[in-house]
Design a protein around this motif. Sequence first.
Motif, PDB file in Angstrom:
ATOM      1  N   ALA A   1       0.820  -1.211   0.000  1.00 43.33           N
ATOM      2  CA  ALA A   1       0.000   0.000   0.000  1.00 43.33           C
ATOM      3  C   ALA A   1       0.861   1.272   0.000  1.00 43.33           C
ATOM      4  O   ALA A   1       0.331   2.379  -0.013  1.00 43.33           O
ATOM      5  CB  ALA A   1      -0.924   0.002   1.208  1.00 43.33           C
ATOM      6  N   GLY A   2       2.178   1.095   0.043  1.00 46.36           N
ATOM      7  CA  GLY A   2       3.081   2.237   0.023  1.00 46.36           C
ATOM      8  C   GLY A   2       3.228   2.929   1.365  1.00 46.36           C
ATOM      9  O   GLY A   2       3.767   4.026   1.444  1.00 46.36           O
ATOM     10  N   LYS A   3       2.794   2.299   2.432  1.00 46.20           N
ATOM     11  CA  LYS A   3       2.879   2.904   3.761  1.00 46.20           C
ATOM     12  C   LYS A   3       4.241   2.712   4.408  1.00 46.20           C
ATOM     13  O   LYS A   3       4.604   3.450   5.313  1.00 46.20           O
ATOM     14  CB  LYS A   3       1.790   2.338   4.668  1.00 46.20           C
ATOM     15  CG  LYS A   3       0.392   2.704   4.194  1.00 46.20           C
ATOM     16  CD  LYS A   3      -0.659   2.112   5.096  1.00 46.20           C
ATOM     17  CE  LYS A   3      -2.043   2.491   4.600  1.00 46.20           C
ATOM     18  NZ  LYS A   3      -3.095   1.917   5.426  1.00 46.20           N
ATOM     19  N   LEU A   4       4.972   1.729   3.937  1.00 41.80           N
ATOM     20  CA  LEU A   4       6.343   1.510   4.399  1.00 41.80           C
ATOM     21  C   LEU A   4       7.088   0.744   3.331  1.00 41.80           C
ATOM     22  O   LEU A   4       6.489   0.206   2.401  1.00 41.80           O
ATOM     23  CB  LEU A   4       6.378   0.781   5.751  1.00 41.80           C
ATOM     24  CG  LEU A   4       5.720  -0.589   5.888  1.00 41.80           C
ATOM     25  CD1 LEU A   4       6.653  -1.702   5.463  1.00 41.80           C
ATOM     26  CD2 LEU A   4       5.338  -0.794   7.334  1.00 41.80           C
ATOM     27  N   VAL A   5       8.396   0.721   3.464  1.00 41.35           N
ATOM     28  CA  VAL A   5       9.235   0.023   2.493  1.00 41.35           C
ATOM     29  C   VAL A   5       9.982  -1.086   3.233  1.00 41.35           C
ATOM     30  O   VAL A   5      10.698  -0.817   4.203  1.00 41.35           O
ATOM     31  CB  VAL A   5      10.233   0.985   1.816  1.00 41.35           C
ATOM     32  CG1 VAL A   5      11.148   0.221   0.873  1.00 41.35           C
ATOM     33  CG2 VAL A   5       9.494   2.091   1.092  1.00 41.35           C
ATOM     34  N   LEU A   6       9.793  -2.294   2.752  1.00 44.81           N
ATOM     35  CA  LEU A   6      10.482  -3.441   3.342  1.00 44.81           C
ATOM     36  C   LEU A   6      11.813  -3.666   2.624  1.00 44.81           C
ATOM     37  O   LEU A   6      11.898  -3.479   1.409  1.00 44.81           O
ATOM     38  CB  LEU A   6       9.624  -4.706   3.220  1.00 44.81           C
ATOM     39  CG  LEU A   6       8.311  -4.717   3.993  1.00 44.81           C
ATOM     40  CD1 LEU A   6       7.500  -5.956   3.608  1.00 44.81           C
ATOM     41  CD2 LEU A   6       8.570  -4.724   5.486  1.00 44.81           C
ATOM     42  N   LYS A   7      12.806  -4.108   3.360  1.00 43.60           N
ATOM     43  CA  LYS A   7      14.077  -4.473   2.727  1.00 43.60           C
ATOM     44  C   LYS A   7      13.894  -5.704   1.858  1.00 43.60           C
ATOM     45  O   LYS A   7      14.499  -5.810   0.792  1.00 43.60           O
ATOM     46  CB  LYS A   7      15.138  -4.759   3.797  1.00 43.60           C
ATOM     47  CG  LYS A   7      15.639  -3.532   4.494  1.00 43.60           C
ATOM     48  CD  LYS A   7      16.740  -3.916   5.482  1.00 43.60           C
ATOM     49  CE  LYS A   7      17.240  -2.671   6.190  1.00 43.60           C
ATOM     50  NZ  LYS A   7      18.293  -3.001   7.148  1.00 43.60           N
ATOM     51  N   ASP A   8      13.057  -6.633   2.319  1.00 41.96           N
ATOM     52  CA  ASP A   8      12.845  -7.887   1.593  1.00 41.96           C
ATOM     53  C   ASP A   8      11.379  -8.287   1.738  1.00 41.96           C
ATOM     54  O   ASP A   8      10.978  -8.795   2.779  1.00 41.96           O
ATOM     55  CB  ASP A   8      13.757  -8.982   2.151  1.00 41.96           C
ATOM     56  CG  ASP A   8      13.631 -10.313   1.443  1.00 41.96           C
ATOM     57  OD1 ASP A   8      12.887 -10.397   0.435  1.00 41.96           O
ATOM     58  OD2 ASP A   8      14.282 -11.276   1.880  1.00 41.96           O
ATOM     59  N   ALA A   9      10.604  -8.067   0.689  1.00 39.67           N
ATOM     60  CA  ALA A   9       9.167  -8.376   0.746  1.00 39.67           C
ATOM     61  C   ALA A   9       8.913  -9.874   0.888  1.00 39.67           C
ATOM     62  O   ALA A   9       7.847 -10.284   1.348  1.00 39.67           O
ATOM     63  CB  ALA A   9       8.463  -7.848  -0.510  1.00 39.67           C
ATOM     64  N   ALA A  10       9.868 -10.699   0.517  1.00 32.65           N
ATOM     65  CA  ALA A  10       9.711 -12.141   0.668  1.00 32.65           C
ATOM     66  C   ALA A  10       9.950 -12.597   2.112  1.00 32.65           C
ATOM     67  O   ALA A  10       9.638 -13.729   2.474  1.00 32.65           O
ATOM     68  CB  ALA A  10      10.669 -12.883  -0.260  1.00 32.65           C
ATOM     69  N   ASN A  11      10.521 -11.702   2.917  1.00 35.93           N
ATOM     70  CA  ASN A  11      10.799 -11.993   4.323  1.00 35.93           C
ATOM     71  C   ASN A  11      10.533 -10.730   5.133  1.00 35.93           C
ATOM     72  O   ASN A  11      11.463 -10.085   5.604  1.00 35.93           O
ATOM     73  CB  ASN A  11      12.242 -12.470   4.473  1.00 35.93           C
ATOM     74  CG  ASN A  11      12.541 -12.993   5.866  1.00 35.93           C
ATOM     75  OD1 ASN A  11      11.639 -13.242   6.654  1.00 35.93           O
ATOM     76  ND2 ASN A  11      13.814 -13.139   6.173  1.00 35.93           N
ATOM     77  N   PRO A  12       9.249 -10.360   5.294  1.00 37.83           N
ATOM     78  CA  PRO A  12       8.920  -9.068   5.901  1.00 37.83           C
ATOM     79  C   PRO A  12       9.448  -8.876   7.323  1.00 37.83           C
ATOM     80  O   PRO A  12       9.870  -7.784   7.673  1.00 37.83           O
ATOM     81  CB  PRO A  12       7.384  -9.064   5.898  1.00 37.83           C
ATOM     82  CG  PRO A  12       6.995 -10.023   4.857  1.00 37.83           C
ATOM     83  CD  PRO A  12       8.075 -11.061   4.836  1.00 37.83           C
TER      84      PRO A  12
END
Length: 184
Positions: free
Chosen positions: A168-179
């Motif tokens: 949703a663009g509310k935060l940026v994860l370093k690795d979306a496969a391992n939140p």
Amino acid sequence: MTPPNDRLDAVARGLLRPLNQAAAKTALADLKTIGKRQAAVAALIDGDTPLRDFIVAVFTLSPYLHDTAELDPALLAAAIGAPLVPQIERLIDAARQAWLPAADAAAVSEGELMGRLRRIKRKAAFLIALADLSRLFDARTSARLLSALAEASISAAIDHLLLSAHEAGKLVLKDAANPAPAPA
């Protein structure tokens, strides 16, 4: 620590008694109905074994376990036919991975995740309850497995929430496969 014997066929004779004879007859009839779809259950009710007596007693004493077996006859067949700990551990692993979408599928919705976790919880609770009632598990083992299931479920929910916020663009994860990576 895995109990030395985690197979229900190791249950002692006379461990539980049915609520009454009428309830026992009803439970046996219900098992026969389940046995029409599950060969392992059919084989169970054909013999005069401690396991059959135990399952009949459980059906009379616990509407939840009775209803769960009727809802998922394969679960009862698996419970009586295979070691319990590996089955429970697979369910715990499935709970941890419940947030993951199927290959080439959209992200898992919150409703889908909760449904997956409820089904896993029902199956694990059924197996743990049978093991606990049969005294194959002590309280420590039951609590450890239930805690592991709760931890896996919470972790899956957190991963789902983090991934949803990322998408949703509310935060940026370093690795979306391992939140939520495990701490080092």
